[in-house]
Design a protein around this motif. Structure first.
Motif, PDB file in Angstrom:
ATOM      1  N   ASN A 106      41.395  39.663  49.446  1.00  0.00           N
ATOM      2  CA  ASN A 106      39.968  40.004  49.371  1.00  0.00           C
ATOM      3  C   ASN A 106      39.668  41.468  49.664  1.00  0.00           C
ATOM      4  O   ASN A 106      38.535  41.819  49.940  1.00  0.00           O
ATOM      5  CB  ASN A 106      39.175  39.127  50.365  1.00  0.00           C
ATOM      6  CG  ASN A 106      39.231  37.676  49.964  1.00  0.00           C
ATOM      7  OD1 ASN A 106      39.249  37.356  48.777  1.00  0.00           O
ATOM      8  ND2 ASN A 106      39.299  36.796  50.944  1.00  0.00           N
ATOM      9  N   LEU A 107      40.670  42.303  49.609  1.00  0.00           N
ATOM     10  CA  LEU A 107      40.441  43.713  49.904  1.00  0.00           C
ATOM     11  C   LEU A 107      39.876  44.413  48.672  1.00  0.00           C
ATOM     12  O   LEU A 107      40.098  43.973  47.548  1.00  0.00           O
ATOM     13  CB  LEU A 107      41.758  44.372  50.332  1.00  0.00           C
ATOM     14  CG  LEU A 107      42.359  43.822  51.617  1.00  0.00           C
ATOM     15  CD1 LEU A 107      43.705  44.453  51.884  1.00  0.00           C
ATOM     16  CD2 LEU A 107      41.441  44.060  52.801  1.00  0.00           C
ATOM     17  N   PRO A 108      39.135  45.508  48.893  1.00  0.00           N
ATOM     18  CA  PRO A 108      38.520  46.182  47.739  1.00  0.00           C
ATOM     19  C   PRO A 108      39.565  46.733  46.765  1.00  0.00           C
ATOM     20  O   PRO A 108      40.626  47.187  47.190  1.00  0.00           O
ATOM     21  CB  PRO A 108      37.712  47.316  48.371  1.00  0.00           C
ATOM     22  CG  PRO A 108      38.244  47.488  49.733  1.00  0.00           C
ATOM     23  CD  PRO A 108      38.806  46.169  50.152  1.00  0.00           C
ATOM     24  N   LYS A 109      39.228  46.692  45.491  1.00  0.00           N
ATOM     25  CA  LYS A 109      40.155  47.186  44.470  1.00  0.00           C
ATOM     26  C   LYS A 109      39.921  48.678  44.183  1.00  0.00           C
ATOM     27  O   LYS A 109      40.807  49.372  43.725  1.00  0.00           O
ATOM     28  CB  LYS A 109      39.982  46.388  43.166  1.00  0.00           C
ATOM     29  CG  LYS A 109      40.281  44.896  43.325  1.00  0.00           C
ATOM     30  CD  LYS A 109      41.780  44.609  43.359  1.00  0.00           C
ATOM     31  CE  LYS A 109      42.075  43.134  43.487  1.00  0.00           C
ATOM     32  NZ  LYS A 109      42.021  42.642  44.872  1.00  0.00           N
ATOM     33  N   GLN A 110      38.690  49.148  44.448  1.00  0.00           N
ATOM     34  CA  GLN A 110      38.392  50.570  44.191  1.00  0.00           C
ATOM     35  C   GLN A 110      39.131  51.419  45.217  1.00  0.00           C
ATOM     36  O   GLN A 110      39.069  51.132  46.420  1.00  0.00           O
ATOM     37  CB  GLN A 110      36.899  50.835  44.361  1.00  0.00           C
ATOM     38  CG  GLN A 110      36.028  50.202  43.313  1.00  0.00           C
ATOM     39  CD  GLN A 110      34.591  50.244  43.787  1.00  0.00           C
ATOM     40  OE1 GLN A 110      34.185  49.432  44.603  1.00  0.00           O
ATOM     41  NE2 GLN A 110      33.835  51.196  43.297  1.00  0.00           N
ATOM     42  N   LYS A 111      39.797  52.485  44.726  1.00  0.00           N
ATOM     43  CA  LYS A 111      40.653  53.240  45.650  1.00  0.00           C
ATOM     44  C   LYS A 111      39.863  53.966  46.736  1.00  0.00           C
ATOM     45  O   LYS A 111      40.303  54.022  47.883  1.00  0.00           O
ATOM     46  CB  LYS A 111      41.567  54.196  44.893  1.00  0.00           C
ATOM     47  CG  LYS A 111      40.904  55.238  44.063  1.00  0.00           C
ATOM     48  CD  LYS A 111      41.941  56.022  43.289  1.00  0.00           C
ATOM     49  CE  LYS A 111      41.251  56.866  42.235  1.00  0.00           C
ATOM     50  NZ  LYS A 111      42.143  57.400  41.246  1.00  0.00           N
ATOM     51  N   GLU A 112      38.666  54.519  46.398  1.00  0.00           N
ATOM     52  CA  GLU A 112      37.892  55.239  47.418  1.00  0.00           C
ATOM     53  C   GLU A 112      37.503  54.288  48.547  1.00  0.00           C
ATOM     54  O   GLU A 112      37.596  54.628  49.722  1.00  0.00           O
ATOM     55  CB  GLU A 112      36.633  55.875  46.818  1.00  0.00           C
ATOM     56  CG  GLU A 112      36.892  57.102  45.949  1.00  0.00           C
ATOM     57  CD  GLU A 112      37.284  56.739  44.525  1.00  0.00           C
ATOM     58  OE1 GLU A 112      37.266  55.521  44.195  1.00  0.00           O
ATOM     59  OE2 GLU A 112      37.617  57.649  43.748  1.00  0.00           O
ATOM     60  N   LYS A 113      37.064  53.087  48.151  1.00  0.00           N
ATOM     61  CA  LYS A 113      36.654  52.086  49.152  1.00  0.00           C
ATOM     62  C   LYS A 113      37.850  51.679  50.015  1.00  0.00           C
ATOM     63  O   LYS A 113      37.729  51.536  51.228  1.00  0.00           O
ATOM     64  CB  LYS A 113      36.095  50.844  48.450  1.00  0.00           C
ATOM     65  CG  LYS A 113      34.722  51.031  47.866  1.00  0.00           C
ATOM     66  CD  LYS A 113      33.664  50.383  48.743  1.00  0.00           C
ATOM     67  CE  LYS A 113      32.278  50.565  48.178  1.00  0.00           C
ATOM     68  NZ  LYS A 113      31.692  51.866  48.463  1.00  0.00           N
ATOM     69  N   LEU A 114      38.993  51.500  49.356  1.00  0.00           N
ATOM     70  CA  LEU A 114      40.189  51.070  50.085  1.00  0.00           C
ATOM     71  C   LEU A 114      40.630  52.140  51.084  1.00  0.00           C
ATOM     72  O   LEU A 114      40.943  51.829  52.238  1.00  0.00           O
ATOM     73  CB  LEU A 114      41.309  50.746  49.096  1.00  0.00           C
ATOM     74  CG  LEU A 114      42.574  50.148  49.685  1.00  0.00           C
ATOM     75  CD1 LEU A 114      42.312  48.852  50.427  1.00  0.00           C
ATOM     76  CD2 LEU A 114      43.617  49.883  48.592  1.00  0.00           C
ATOM     77  N   PHE A 115      40.637  53.394  50.655  1.00  0.00           N
ATOM     78  CA  PHE A 115      41.025  54.478  51.576  1.00  0.00           C
ATOM     79  C   PHE A 115      40.019  54.594  52.722  1.00  0.00           C
ATOM     80  O   PHE A 115      40.393  54.860  53.860  1.00  0.00           O
ATOM     81  CB  PHE A 115      41.150  55.806  50.828  1.00  0.00           C
ATOM     82  CG  PHE A 115      42.465  55.974  50.125  1.00  0.00           C
ATOM     83  CD1 PHE A 115      43.657  55.961  50.846  1.00  0.00           C
ATOM     84  CD2 PHE A 115      42.541  56.148  48.753  1.00  0.00           C
ATOM     85  CE1 PHE A 115      44.878  56.119  50.217  1.00  0.00           C
ATOM     86  CE2 PHE A 115      43.756  56.309  48.106  1.00  0.00           C
ATOM     87  CZ  PHE A 115      44.922  56.285  48.836  1.00  0.00           C
ATOM     88  N   VAL A 121      39.533  51.077  59.635  1.00  0.00           N
ATOM     89  CA  VAL A 121      40.347  50.074  60.330  1.00  0.00           C
ATOM     90  C   VAL A 121      41.316  50.757  61.298  1.00  0.00           C
ATOM     91  O   VAL A 121      41.561  50.272  62.398  1.00  0.00           O
ATOM     92  CB  VAL A 121      41.093  49.205  59.284  1.00  0.00           C
ATOM     93  CG1 VAL A 121      42.160  48.368  59.935  1.00  0.00           C
ATOM     94  CG2 VAL A 121      40.113  48.331  58.542  1.00  0.00           C
ATOM     95  N   ASN A 122      41.805  51.909  60.899  1.00  0.00           N
ATOM     96  CA  ASN A 122      42.682  52.685  61.786  1.00  0.00           C
ATOM     97  C   ASN A 122      41.888  53.133  63.016  1.00  0.00           C
ATOM     98  O   ASN A 122      42.380  53.029  64.141  1.00  0.00           O
ATOM     99  CB  ASN A 122      43.225  53.899  61.018  1.00  0.00           C
ATOM    100  CG  ASN A 122      44.078  54.797  61.882  1.00  0.00           C
ATOM    101  OD1 ASN A 122      45.010  54.333  62.528  1.00  0.00           O
ATOM    102  ND2 ASN A 122      43.763  56.075  61.906  1.00  0.00           N
ATOM    103  N   TYR A 123      40.655  53.570  62.797  1.00  0.00           N
ATOM    104  CA  TYR A 123      39.807  54.027  63.905  1.00  0.00           C
ATOM    105  C   TYR A 123      39.467  52.855  64.844  1.00  0.00           C
ATOM    106  O   TYR A 123      39.508  52.999  66.060  1.00  0.00           O
ATOM    107  CB  TYR A 123      38.529  54.647  63.332  1.00  0.00           C
ATOM    108  CG  TYR A 123      37.560  55.128  64.379  1.00  0.00           C
ATOM    109  CD1 TYR A 123      37.840  56.264  65.134  1.00  0.00           C
ATOM    110  CD2 TYR A 123      36.368  54.447  64.616  1.00  0.00           C
ATOM    111  CE1 TYR A 123      36.962  56.703  66.103  1.00  0.00           C
ATOM    112  CE2 TYR A 123      35.482  54.877  65.587  1.00  0.00           C
ATOM    113  CZ  TYR A 123      35.783  56.012  66.327  1.00  0.00           C
ATOM    114  OH  TYR A 123      34.908  56.436  67.296  1.00  0.00           O
TER     115      TYR A 123
ATOM    116  N   LEU B  11      44.793  61.176  54.469  1.00  0.00           N
ATOM    117  CA  LEU B  11      45.181  60.115  55.408  1.00  0.00           C
ATOM    118  C   LEU B  11      46.040  60.739  56.505  1.00  0.00           C
ATOM    119  O   LEU B  11      46.854  61.615  56.220  1.00  0.00           O
ATOM    120  CB  LEU B  11      46.019  59.037  54.707  1.00  0.00           C
ATOM    121  CG  LEU B  11      45.337  57.975  53.862  1.00  0.00           C
ATOM    122  CD1 LEU B  11      46.343  56.886  53.507  1.00  0.00           C
ATOM    123  CD2 LEU B  11      44.139  57.350  54.529  1.00  0.00           C
ATOM    124  N   PRO B  12      45.881  60.280  57.753  1.00  0.00           N
ATOM    125  CA  PRO B  12      46.767  60.796  58.802  1.00  0.00           C
ATOM    126  C   PRO B  12      48.242  60.478  58.479  1.00  0.00           C
ATOM    127  O   PRO B  12      48.524  59.474  57.823  1.00  0.00           O
ATOM    128  CB  PRO B  12      46.316  60.031  60.055  1.00  0.00           C
ATOM    129  CG  PRO B  12      44.973  59.498  59.747  1.00  0.00           C
ATOM    130  CD  PRO B  12      44.900  59.321  58.266  1.00  0.00           C
TER     131      PRO B  12
END
Lengths: 188, 134
Positions: A106-115, A121-123, B11-12
């Motif tokens: 269910n993750l976004p397919k658009q690359k900008e959204k995914l990045f 999520v990292n934050y 990206l880091p």
């Protein structure tokens, strides 16, 4: 306000009906916390769902908010877009108290959204979701040629990179020279 | 502090490393030549591949024209790469990979040697190979 609110303790039966349930510890009412992103839209999330985020979990443990205090002071995440925070909240709610499956489709397919999601999520330090996101980013370029990878991930060539760096240095030099001239003018 | 843009370049480093760890060997090689930064990311972690094989077959006695090419096979995360070389060159490359890069690790290593004369000039000295690779 988020539409994905969890069931509250008011829905739980007042008295246990069976023996095994009566043996169980009385159900503690679930506490809720509030978060908002750049768009200031407040999302109500249960403490159970927020356990996925090491960052928020740490904040909750340290602050010891009551429900009223939590409502009055939503956790601000100004560096996360509203739609991305909504995705994160939805994922945390869906996987509340459940073992995480090996794949998440269910993750976004658009690359900008995914990045964007990866950075958020990292934050927020959500380890499992970060794993899915990193896998999904990797799948974008699996089996691709270097040229295709450059195009998909928008990687500049070293020559383009150097040119951009030179341009930035030139601009910084001009700005510094302008500031010096202005300071000298002021001194006169 | 400026917010990183949602693209690969911003990206880091540790996230890039995580992403690269999910790539197969072939994709890692492709990414490695995209830019200097990506080369650093790929080289920062040890590379472990699922299968690495060398197939050598001796030229039949009655065929004096040319050697049977030797094959190097590499398989990682269900992606297979295979290339043919002269037997001598293939053996050279095979050994050189382990010598050059100590971070290169292989889960399954297979050397198929068919019909080679064990005392001939082209025999593969597996004992030395392991010593070199180890």
């Amino acid at each position: 306000m988020s539409s994905t609110e969890q069931g509250t303790s008011s829905a739980a039966p007042a008295e246990p009906t069976t023996a095994p349930e009566s043996a169980a510890a009385p159900e503690v009412p679930e506490s809720f916390y509030y978060v908002h992103g750049k768009d200031k839209v407040v999302h109500k999330v249960s403490a159970g769902a927020l356990q996925h985020s090491a960052l928020i979990h740490g904040m909750i443990s340290n602050l010891g908010y009551t429900e009223e205090q939590a409502k009055a002071n939503p956790f601000p995440f100004e560096n996360i877009d509203g739609d991305i925070l909504q995705m994160v909240v939805d994922w945390c709610n869906q996987h509340k108290g459940k073992p995480t499956p090996p794949e998440d489709t269910n993750l976004p397919k658009q690359k900008e959204k995914l990045f964007d999601l990866v950075l958020a999520v990292n934050y927020l330090e959500i380890k499992e979701l970060l794993t899915y996101c990193c896998k999904q980013v990797a799948m974008m370029v699996k089996g691709k040629s270097p040229e295709e990878i450059r195009e998909i991930w928008m990687i500049p060539t070293d020559a383009e990179d150097e040119a951009a760096e030179k341009e930035a240095k030139k601009r910084a030099g001009k700005e510094a020279a302008g500031e010096t001239a202005a300071a000298a003018g002021d001194a006169k | 502090m400026s917010k990183p843009q949602p693209i690969w370049q911003h990206l880091p480093f540790h996230l890039k490393e995580d992403v690269v760890s999910y790539l197969d060997f072939k994709s890692k090689c492709s990414l490695r030549i995209c830019s200097k930064d990506d080369q650093k990311v790929v080289d920062s972690r040890p590379i472990t591949i699922d299968y690495f094989g060398l197939n050598l077959t001796e030229r039949p006695v009655d065929d004096v024209h040319e050697e049977t090419p030797a094959e190097i096979v590499l398989r990682d995360k269900n992606v297979t790469m295979s290339r043919f070389f002269t037997p001598h060159l293939a053996t050279e490359y095979f050994i050189r990979i382990f010598k050059l890069d100590e971070k290169f690790k292989v889960n399954t290593l297979k050397i198929h040697v068919r019909n080679y004369n064990r005392h001939g000039n082209h025999s593969v000295n597996v004992g030395n190979f392991w010593a070199d690779a180890g």
